[in-house]
Design a protein around this motif. Sequence first.
Motif, mmCIF file in Angstrom:
data_model
loop_
_atom_site.group_PDB
_atom_site.id
_atom_site.type_symbol
_atom_site.label_atom_id
_atom_site.label_comp_id
_atom_site.label_asym_id
_atom_site.label_seq_id
_atom_site.Cartn_x
_atom_site.Cartn_y
_atom_site.Cartn_z
ATOM 1 N N LYS A 114 2.609 6.796 -1.653
ATOM 2 C CA LYS A 114 2.571 7.935 -2.570
ATOM 3 C C LYS A 114 1.126 8.119 -3.002
ATOM 4 O O LYS A 114 0.470 7.156 -3.412
ATOM 5 N N LYS A 115 0.672 9.357 -2.976
ATOM 6 C CA LYS A 115 -0.736 9.620 -3.238
ATOM 7 C C LYS A 115 -1.175 9.082 -4.612
ATOM 8 O O LYS A 115 -2.151 8.346 -4.735
ATOM 9 N N TYR A 116 -0.414 9.460 -5.633
ATOM 10 C CA TYR A 116 -0.859 9.113 -6.984
ATOM 11 C C TYR A 116 -0.816 7.615 -7.258
ATOM 12 O O TYR A 116 -1.557 7.090 -8.067
ATOM 13 N N TYR A 117 0.088 6.947 -6.564
ATOM 14 C CA TYR A 117 0.267 5.504 -6.772
ATOM 15 C C TYR A 117 -0.852 4.736 -6.067
ATOM 16 O O TYR A 117 -1.536 3.902 -6.656
ATOM 17 N N LEU A 118 -1.050 5.065 -4.792
ATOM 18 C CA LEU A 118 -2.087 4.371 -4.024
ATOM 19 C C LEU A 118 -3.461 4.609 -4.647
ATOM 20 O O LEU A 118 -4.296 3.706 -4.692
ATOM 21 N N ASP A 119 -3.688 5.808 -5.114
ATOM 22 C CA ASP A 119 -4.985 6.122 -5.686
ATOM 23 C C ASP A 119 -5.318 5.167 -6.835
ATOM 24 O O ASP A 119 -6.466 4.772 -7.019
ATOM 25 N N GLN A 120 -4.314 4.796 -7.587
ATOM 26 C CA GLN A 120 -4.520 3.855 -8.695
ATOM 27 C C GLN A 120 -4.843 2.458 -8.174
ATOM 28 O O GLN A 120 -5.760 1.801 -8.661
ATOM 29 N N VAL A 121 -4.064 2.019 -7.184
ATOM 30 C CA VAL A 121 -4.321 0.689 -6.624
ATOM 31 C C VAL A 121 -5.738 0.650 -6.054
ATOM 32 O O VAL A 121 -6.496 -0.306 -6.262
ATOM 33 N N LEU A 122 -6.129 1.718 -5.382
ATOM 34 C CA LEU A 122 -7.476 1.790 -4.810
ATOM 35 C C LEU A 122 -8.550 1.801 -5.898
ATOM 36 O O LEU A 122 -9.644 1.270 -5.714
ATOM 37 N N ALA A 123 -8.239 2.402 -7.034
ATOM 38 C CA ALA A 123 -9.206 2.432 -8.134
ATOM 39 C C ALA A 123 -9.541 1.007 -8.561
ATOM 40 O O ALA A 123 -10.695 0.680 -8.837
ATOM 41 N N GLY A 124 -8.526 0.159 -8.592
ATOM 42 C CA GLY A 124 -8.752 -1.245 -8.933
ATOM 43 C C GLY A 124 -9.619 -1.925 -7.892
ATOM 44 O O GLY A 124 -10.582 -2.623 -8.210
ATOM 45 N N LEU A 125 -9.282 -1.690 -6.627
ATOM 46 C CA LEU A 125 -10.035 -2.344 -5.551
ATOM 47 C C LEU A 125 -11.478 -1.846 -5.521
ATOM 48 O O LEU A 125 -12.409 -2.606 -5.306
ATOM 49 N N LYS A 126 -11.659 -0.563 -5.733
ATOM 50 C CA LYS A 126 -13.008 0.012 -5.702
ATOM 51 C C LYS A 126 -13.894 -0.589 -6.790
ATOM 52 O O LYS A 126 -15.058 -0.907 -6.560
ATOM 53 N N ASN A 127 -13.317 -0.739 -7.964
ATOM 54 C CA ASN A 127 -14.124 -1.165 -9.101
ATOM 55 C C ASN A 127 -14.305 -2.674 -9.221
ATOM 56 O O ASN A 127 -15.268 -3.128 -9.821
ATOM 57 N N PHE A 128 -13.371 -3.421 -8.666
ATOM 58 C CA PHE A 128 -13.426 -4.859 -8.936
ATOM 59 C C PHE A 128 -13.480 -5.750 -7.689
ATOM 60 O O PHE A 128 -13.352 -6.962 -7.795
ATOM 61 N N THR A 129 -13.614 -5.168 -6.513
ATOM 62 C CA THR A 129 -13.762 -6.003 -5.310
ATOM 63 C C THR A 129 -14.830 -5.378 -4.409
ATOM 64 O O THR A 129 -15.233 -4.232 -4.637
ATOM 65 N N ASP A 130 -15.249 -6.139 -3.383
ATOM 66 C CA ASP A 130 -16.159 -5.516 -2.419
ATOM 67 C C ASP A 130 -15.484 -5.311 -1.063
ATOM 68 O O ASP A 130 -16.109 -5.309 -0.018
ATOM 69 N N LEU A 131 -14.191 -5.149 -1.104
ATOM 70 C CA LEU A 131 -13.449 -4.922 0.136
ATOM 71 C C LEU A 131 -13.747 -3.539 0.704
ATOM 72 O O LEU A 131 -14.073 -2.616 -0.035
ATOM 73 N N LYS A 132 -13.606 -3.426 2.010
ATOM 74 C CA LYS A 132 -13.667 -2.103 2.636
ATOM 75 C C LYS A 132 -12.247 -1.555 2.675
ATOM 76 O O LYS A 132 -11.354 -2.154 3.271
ATOM 77 N N ASN A 133 -12.027 -0.426 2.023
ATOM 78 C CA ASN A 133 -10.683 0.159 1.985
ATOM 79 C C ASN A 133 -10.655 1.461 2.752
ATOM 80 O O ASN A 133 -11.410 2.375 2.465
ATOM 81 N N LEU A 134 -9.778 1.497 3.716
ATOM 82 C CA LEU A 134 -9.727 2.644 4.609
ATOM 83 C C LEU A 134 -8.385 3.349 4.455
ATOM 84 O O LEU A 134 -7.342 2.764 4.751
ATOM 85 N N ALA A 135 -8.416 4.580 3.951
ATOM 86 C CA ALA A 135 -7.155 5.315 3.779
ATOM 87 C C ALA A 135 -6.953 6.236 4.973
ATOM 88 O O ALA A 135 -7.756 7.142 5.214
ATOM 89 N N ILE A 136 -5.910 5.972 5.729
ATOM 90 C CA ILE A 136 -5.604 6.860 6.861
ATOM 91 C C ILE A 136 -4.334 7.650 6.528
ATOM 92 O O ILE A 136 -3.434 7.810 7.323
ATOM 93 N N GLU A 137 -4.315 8.106 5.286
ATOM 94 C CA GLU A 137 -3.181 8.869 4.760
ATOM 95 C C GLU A 137 -3.364 10.347 5.085
ATOM 96 O O GLU A 137 -4.420 10.774 5.528
#
Lengths: 170, 803
Positions: A117-140
């Motif tokens: 779900k767009k709105y849900y994943l966007d939140q999870v990604l917000a956490g990853l973006k701000n607090f990790t150095d992982l590469k996150n690739l959205a192929i949504e």
Amino acid sequence: MVDTTKNTQIYATWGRKMAKPVNPNVAGKMIAKAKRPLLVVGSEIVDNGQLIEKVVAIAKKGIPVAATGHSITALIDKDIGAKYINVHSLGHFLGDKNWGGLDGQGPYDTVIFLGHKKYYLDQVLAGLKNFTDLKNLAIERHFMQNATLSFGNLKPEVHLEALDELIENI
Amino acid sequence: MSDLETGHFSIDDLENVQITIGKIVGAIEKKAKEEGVEVGPTPKPGISGLRDWDYTLLSRYQPVYTPVCDQCCYCTFGKCDLTGNKEGACGINMEAHQARETLLRVITGAAAHSGHGRHILHHLIELYGEDKPIDVGPSNLVAPNIQLVTGIKPETLGDLEEAMDYVEEQINQLLATIHAGQEGAAIDFESKVLHGGMLDHVGMEVSDLAQVSCLGMPKSDPEAPLVEIGMGCIDASKPVLLVIGHNVAGVTYIMDYIHDHDLEDKIELGGLCCTAIDMTRYQTDQGQKPQAKVVGTLAKELKMIRSGVPDVIVVDEQCVRADVLDEAKKLSIPVITTNEKIMYGLRNRSNDSAADIIEDLSSFKEPGALILNFDTLGEVAPELAIKMAKIRDEIGIKALPSDEELQELSAKCVQCGACEMDCPANLPIMEAMRAGVENDFSKFEYLHDLCIGCGRCDQACPKDIPVLNMIEQASRKLISEEKGLMRAGRGQISDPEIREEGVNLVLGTTPGIIAMVGCSNYPNGTEDLYKVADEMLKRNYIVVMSGCSAMDLGMYKNEDGETLYEKYPAKFLAGNLINVGSCVSNSHITGTAIKVAAIFAQRNVTGNYEEIADYITNRIGAVGVAWGAYSQKAIAIGSGCNRLGIPVVVGPHGSKYRRALIGKPYDEESWKVYDARDGSEMPIPASPEFLLTTAESIEELFPMLAKNCIRPSDNNMGRMIKLTHYMELSQKYLGHMPEDWYKFVRTETDLPLAKREELLKILEAEHGWEIDWKRKKILSGPTMKSDVSSQPTNVKRLCKGEC
Ligand code: SF4
Ligand code: SF4
Ligand code: SF4
């Protein structure tokens, strides 16, 4: 070649750091090069046979699969070793260097998201973006502003085409 | 004067001077001593009073932050970019700022509840006096939250004021810490969040105790009446008076007027949100029939107004759309505001005569009125509705588009996708438009239950297509069938009920309490609530409902045409379905847990928060579900549950609360408790594994609920029952055995009887456990000892030999 970088309008969240739009061939190569990738699949695939096929195809390239929500029900008989996990918990664990991963082999470096779900994943990604150095690739099908790299907003048929191209490049 | 701890005194010669002293430090302890009551260590805790307990919880359940905005714009140094946990110009980092945002949300919610509580308490004291006794049914522990937190054992309305004073003072202190240049540590903001949540439950309890005591609401009554619910139950042929909000104070005057003037059959009184629930509770404790019908939740607000059915709208406070007046104006519906929290720029008519107000509004001289005088309100609202019904009929108000227009509007759509992107639920609107061109409106109808009625699609559409109206018009048949029954809120769980059921809960033979609370921001429509409650009730869980979820549950019927409220009894017993009441009745859910500790386990409650929270954390298998949580009140309620150790799952939209509290099951160090008998450490399984988290779908939710009802103190029978449900629900909804089931097994008797042998084999083969096959006993393997007489605690000082 599908251009997945055009329509990158933002609808959900805001910040200065935004996902870079990416084309499927580049995304595919990036996955191929990743040392420890993880494909995270959401429940939106459950009633979408075509998306399930794409997930299976990516997994068959040797990418381990985390199945969030009830997406596991669509993957259980596909022989790809998908493992269930809650996506919010996963977001928490991914940022922990001491987490052994779903298979005990250690933390991941590249996380790929599909079927959420767009709105849900966007939140999870917000956490990853701000607090990790992982590469996150959205192929949504939607532009995920908080990923590192993301497809733009796509029509369903273009999305499927893009996924095919991505799979070819892994 | 220093001897005067509480009470009143007058000073001679100075007329009309009265000083009331009720809050001198030590007063509670002294009064309690006189009455022979033991007071715990923390009556009326300040912000730091329970910090150690919060730290205990937060070390196991770490905050997970998921910002909606990466910037901060609180002060004029900013705005500051905090991306990547950077610091802003004042030195605060992203983590602390997100925790601060959560705090702001929580105290906003707590303020809404307690502001409501203060209002209704003042109002009722004015009517009934300070000495009006609190009467909530057969209970000695009438105010579990108030007594636990403040140490006050309230007996009268006047006593509730002191609790309210405490809540307000603390909320003010918490609000002060939001200011720039105050708290800098995320973890201390988190502790403040939990403090705010705790205060919320005190504020809610004050509200409900006051109204239950004075307004004739059901008093711990499992036989509370069944009431009609759904948009379809409103008889539009009568004048329709629609009430929206959460505070029933003013509305009772309308109900009295209708009752006293024999207008019950001549007027249709419907309510939206919690005022609706409280209207159905009003004056029913002696068997009087409920006077009002419940239309539904916030999600129905715009839908109901735009249907054009209401002839007059009355609003009070909370969860009322800001555009009610604008929307109503378009359809010639006068709006009356009745509470200072919502005044919509309307002229204050509180001192005018009812006749004048009715004249001005019915001649459209003004679109509405602010009426703070409830006697006037009581007369104006129903009389105006009767008058307006005729007038609006004559004008021939037309609300929704006709079928022909639906097709034309569909054809205007250029398939740009803006509506879908803006829709909070990303609903497939374009598909509906495409089918609409072909005269097929079934796809609009499909959207009706999924749509939360927010109207964002209308705002987004570059072609000005009224999408929401189209959905509603296409669904009018569906809407006309939207009729169900809800049990009017019964109020508290009584002491005798706790005595009867407490042991089953604590030992785990009643598999758990599932409290389904909160708003209507569901990811996949209202029917999911029915599915969840139905499944858990069939499995003998106690299901407790409140607020909007309680309403939505009443709209669905099983194959026999019964709602779950008709099917299941409403006692506090395994397999029963309880509606405690409106939003403020949520305090009875935490109150129940507190009562179990107090009544069943004989723990001292007064000012003894930490001990009771510790007891609940380790022994009471309860999980809250706020599947459609949208409001600040919902996160406040959730945080109050969290401080008591009760975990809460919210639906996916709940991720927008921006913070969760999730443990790491793989981090074995954090899953240990002390055994209070000797202070030794014992490992426990990771349950509950979170205090606040989200689930993606109800299929994921089911096994989460069962698993997170597991507690360290379960006996073997209880653990076996809980584990059976966890495995079954996981297999049924996720199609597989949960991977971690074995971690909850302490001994062979924890295993489901029917599958014991099969599972023992798996334990041996896959996990290397040693089994004595002759006796079918586990010899080695589990990390936990099976000792049901152990006394798990997180608080070292509660162990024998510790202080
Ligand atoms: S409060 Fe701090 S972070 Fe926020 S705008 Fe002001 S200086 Fe920047
Ligand atoms: S009104 Fe309904 S369809 Fe429109 S944006 Fe809101 S939820 Fe979506
Ligand atoms: S925004 Fe309007 S025009 Fe665009 S797809 Fe939605 S309904 Fe059609």
